[in-house]
Design a protein around this motif. Structure first.
Motif, PDB file in Angstrom:
ATOM      1  N   LEU A   1       0.832  -1.201   0.000  1.00 28.47           N
ATOM      2  CA  LEU A   1       0.000   0.000   0.000  1.00 28.47           C
ATOM      3  C   LEU A   1       0.868   1.252   0.000  1.00 28.47           C
ATOM      4  CD1 LEU A   1      -2.715  -1.152   2.536  1.00 28.47           C
ATOM      5  CD2 LEU A   1      -3.073  -0.729   0.090  1.00 28.47           C
ATOM      6  N   ASP A   2       1.943   1.245   0.774  1.00 27.24           N
ATOM      7  CA  ASP A   2       2.848   2.391   0.797  1.00 27.24           C
ATOM      8  C   ASP A   2       3.467   2.630  -0.576  1.00 27.24           C
ATOM      9  OD1 ASP A   2       2.389   2.910   3.450  1.00 27.24           O
ATOM     10  OD2 ASP A   2       4.219   1.948   4.180  1.00 27.24           O
ATOM     11  N   ARG A   3       3.604   1.578  -1.366  1.00 28.54           N
ATOM     12  CA  ARG A   3       4.217   1.692  -2.687  1.00 28.54           C
ATOM     13  C   ARG A   3       3.202   1.986  -3.789  1.00 28.54           C
ATOM     14  NH1 ARG A   3       9.391  -2.401  -2.998  1.00 28.54           N
ATOM     15  NH2 ARG A   3      10.056  -2.165  -0.815  1.00 28.54           N
ATOM     16  N   GLY A   4       1.952   2.177  -3.412  1.00 27.19           N
ATOM     17  CA  GLY A   4       0.948   2.594  -4.378  1.00 27.19           C
ATOM     18  C   GLY A   4       0.104   1.488  -4.961  1.00 27.19           C
ATOM     19  N   SER A   5       0.253   0.261  -4.480  1.00 30.46           N
ATOM     20  CA  SER A   5      -0.503  -0.859  -5.016  1.00 30.46           C
ATOM     21  C   SER A   5      -1.921  -0.909  -4.470  1.00 30.46           C
ATOM     22  CB  SER A   5       0.202  -2.180  -4.687  1.00 30.46           C
ATOM     23  OG  SER A   5       1.368  -2.345  -5.429  1.00 30.46           O
ATOM     24  N   ARG A   6      -2.738  -1.671  -5.163  1.00 28.16           N
ATOM     25  CA  ARG A   6      -4.041  -2.068  -4.646  1.00 28.16           C
ATOM     26  C   ARG A   6      -3.930  -3.501  -4.163  1.00 28.16           C
ATOM     27  NH1 ARG A   6      -7.913  -0.508  -9.568  1.00 28.16           N
ATOM     28  NH2 ARG A   6      -6.090  -1.264 -10.705  1.00 28.16           N
TER      29      ARG A   6
ATOM     30  N   LEU B   1      -5.423  -5.501  10.245  1.00 27.50           N
ATOM     31  CA  LEU B   1      -5.621  -5.220   8.823  1.00 27.50           C
ATOM     32  C   LEU B   1      -6.797  -4.264   8.617  1.00 27.50           C
ATOM     33  CD1 LEU B   1      -4.547  -5.992   5.965  1.00 27.50           C
ATOM     34  CD2 LEU B   1      -6.365  -7.725   5.904  1.00 27.50           C
ATOM     35  N   HIS B   2      -7.830  -4.395   9.440  1.00 27.13           N
ATOM     36  CA  HIS B   2      -8.953  -3.464   9.351  1.00 27.13           C
ATOM     37  C   HIS B   2      -8.521  -2.050   9.719  1.00 27.13           C
ATOM     38  CE1 HIS B   2     -10.978  -7.391   9.602  1.00 27.13           C
ATOM     39  NE2 HIS B   2     -11.993  -6.819   8.990  1.00 27.13           N
ATOM     40  N   ASP B   3      -7.635  -1.931  10.701  1.00 28.49           N
ATOM     41  CA  ASP B   3      -7.093  -0.614  11.039  1.00 28.49           C
ATOM     42  C   ASP B   3      -6.320  -0.034   9.860  1.00 28.49           C
ATOM     43  OD1 ASP B   3      -8.134  -0.924  13.601  1.00 28.49           O
ATOM     44  OD2 ASP B   3      -6.265  -1.773  14.388  1.00 28.49           O
ATOM     45  N   LEU B   4      -5.584  -0.895   9.165  1.00 29.18           N
ATOM     46  CA  LEU B   4      -4.828  -0.451   7.992  1.00 29.18           C
ATOM     47  C   LEU B   4      -5.765   0.035   6.893  1.00 29.18           C
ATOM     48  CD1 LEU B   4      -1.900  -0.300   6.887  1.00 29.18           C
ATOM     49  CD2 LEU B   4      -2.239  -2.603   5.961  1.00 29.18           C
ATOM     50  N   ARG B   5      -6.886  -0.649   6.747  1.00 31.02           N
ATOM     51  CA  ARG B   5      -7.850  -0.249   5.718  1.00 31.02           C
ATOM     52  C   ARG B   5      -8.429   1.133   5.987  1.00 31.02           C
ATOM     53  NH1 ARG B   5     -13.081  -3.911   4.928  1.00 31.02           N
ATOM     54  NH2 ARG B   5     -13.453  -3.037   6.998  1.00 31.02           N
ATOM     55  N   ASP B   6      -8.517   1.500   7.239  1.00 32.51           N
ATOM     56  CA  ASP B   6      -9.069   2.812   7.569  1.00 32.51           C
ATOM     57  C   ASP B   6      -8.270   3.939   6.919  1.00 32.51           C
ATOM     58  OD1 ASP B   6     -10.986   1.565   9.063  1.00 32.51           O
ATOM     59  OD2 ASP B   6     -10.010   1.919  10.997  1.00 32.51           O
TER      60      ASP B   6
ATOM     61  N   GLY C   1      -8.325   3.264   2.384  1.00 36.36           N
ATOM     62  CA  GLY C   1      -9.527   3.451   1.574  1.00 36.36           C
ATOM     63  C   GLY C   1      -9.768   2.296   0.623  1.00 36.36           C
ATOM     64  N   SER C   2     -10.141   2.629  -0.597  1.00 35.29           N
ATOM     65  CA  SER C   2     -10.542   1.611  -1.568  1.00 35.29           C
ATOM     66  C   SER C   2      -9.373   0.787  -2.092  1.00 35.29           C
ATOM     67  CB  SER C   2     -11.263   2.279  -2.742  1.00 35.29           C
ATOM     68  OG  SER C   2     -10.388   3.165  -3.423  1.00 35.29           O
ATOM     69  N   ARG C   3      -8.145   1.189  -1.802  1.00 31.28           N
ATOM     70  CA  ARG C   3      -6.996   0.420  -2.295  1.00 31.28           C
ATOM     71  C   ARG C   3      -6.762  -0.864  -1.514  1.00 31.28           C
ATOM     72  NH1 ARG C   3      -2.050   2.084  -2.213  1.00 31.28           N
ATOM     73  NH2 ARG C   3      -2.275   3.795  -0.721  1.00 31.28           N
ATOM     74  N   LEU C   4      -7.445  -1.030  -0.390  1.00 30.22           N
ATOM     75  CA  LEU C   4      -7.341  -2.271   0.378  1.00 30.22           C
ATOM     76  C   LEU C   4      -8.725  -2.871   0.560  1.00 30.22           C
ATOM     77  CD1 LEU C   4      -5.892  -4.380   2.101  1.00 30.22           C
ATOM     78  CD2 LEU C   4      -6.075  -2.809   4.052  1.00 30.22           C
ATOM     79  N   GLU C   5      -8.889  -4.084   0.075  1.00 29.30           N
ATOM     80  CA  GLU C   5     -10.107  -4.857   0.281  1.00 29.30           C
ATOM     81  C   GLU C   5      -9.778  -6.054   1.168  1.00 29.30           C
ATOM     82  OE1 GLU C   5     -12.215  -5.781  -3.430  1.00 29.30           O
ATOM     83  OE2 GLU C   5     -10.814  -4.406  -4.405  1.00 29.30           O
TER      84      GLU C   5
END
Length: 234
Positions: free
Chosen positions: A28-33, A46-51, A54-58
């Motif tokens: 995510l830090d590198r710009g990936s989805r 992982l849910h905290d990370l999603r906060d 945004g939409s880049r993490l499912e």
């Protein structure tokens, strides 16, 4: 999802904590989805990370020891395609246990979780990876037979060696497949599995591991590498 070698679209299996969580954060830090999985239904780091992502993490849910759940995940992902499938799974036992004293149930638990189930995930989800993409599986330097000079961690070592052998068989069956296949050794990292006495921090291991995985893209065949990109002896 569309392929972008600089920002690969990632399907990450096993990311609720430890190395998997760190891999998700790094991509995510590198710009990936990233589509990342957890096993249970409760809230995880992982849910905290999603906060913040945004939409880049499912987040998806799957217990890789339950084949029906793996196939259900495959059905949910449908026609989506990924640049990288990274299967991160591992459990440990008491390091002093040997075949003389480990229970059959404990031996089976490690072999199923560390060897059989990751390869079932590769078999089920590998088709979601684009032709020039990568399938990576988290192994361990302790899976090396050649480097085992001191013993210890015998059951864990055996499970990771079994994983390596199964991945070699997979590669042999798919020798004409153009995708990159990787067994990754992250080093001994201070996580819940690695323990507080481990030599490396997550920040010393995972950025290098991710860089190594991404650098191998476009090189067909199987390699067994550590987090610095060095070949590990089989």
């Amino acid at each position: 999802m569309t392929a972008n070698p600089k920002h690969p679209d990632v399907l990450l299996i096993g990311a609720s904590r430890g190395l998997g969580l760190a891999i998700a954060a790094e991509y995510l830090d590198r710009g990936s989805r990233v589509v990342a999985t957890v096993r249970g239904d409760g809230r995880t780091a992982l849910h905290d990370l999603r906060d913040g992502a945004g939409s880049r993490l499912e987040i998806e849910h799957v217990d890789i020891n339950l084949p029906d759940q793996v196939h259900a995940l495959r059905d949910r992902l449908g026609t989506r395609r990924f640049d990288l499938l990274f299967v991160n799974a591992g459990v440990a036992n008491r390091p002093e246990e040997t075949p003389a004293d480990v229970t059959t149930e404990e031996f089976t638990r490690l072999m199923v979780t560390n060897a059989l189930s990751p390869m079932r995930v590769v078999e089920a989800l590998g088709g979601l990876v684009v032709p020039d993409g990568t399938i990576a599986v988290m192994s361990s330097g302790q899976g090396s037979v050649a480097d085992n000079e001191r013993g210890g961690f015998e059951i864990y070592r055996a499970s990771k060696s079994a994983l390596n052998q199964l991945m070699r068989s997979y590669a042999a069956r798919h020798r004409d497949d153009p995708r990159t296949l990787l067994l990754m050794a992250p080093g001994w990292v201070r996580t819940g599995l690695g323990g507080p006495g481990a030599r490396l921090t997550v920040d010393e291991s995972i950025p290098g591991l991710v860089t190594t995985v991404d650098a191998q893209r476009g090189r067909p065949g199987l390699r067994y590498l550590d987090y610095r990109g060095r070949t590990v002896a089989w």
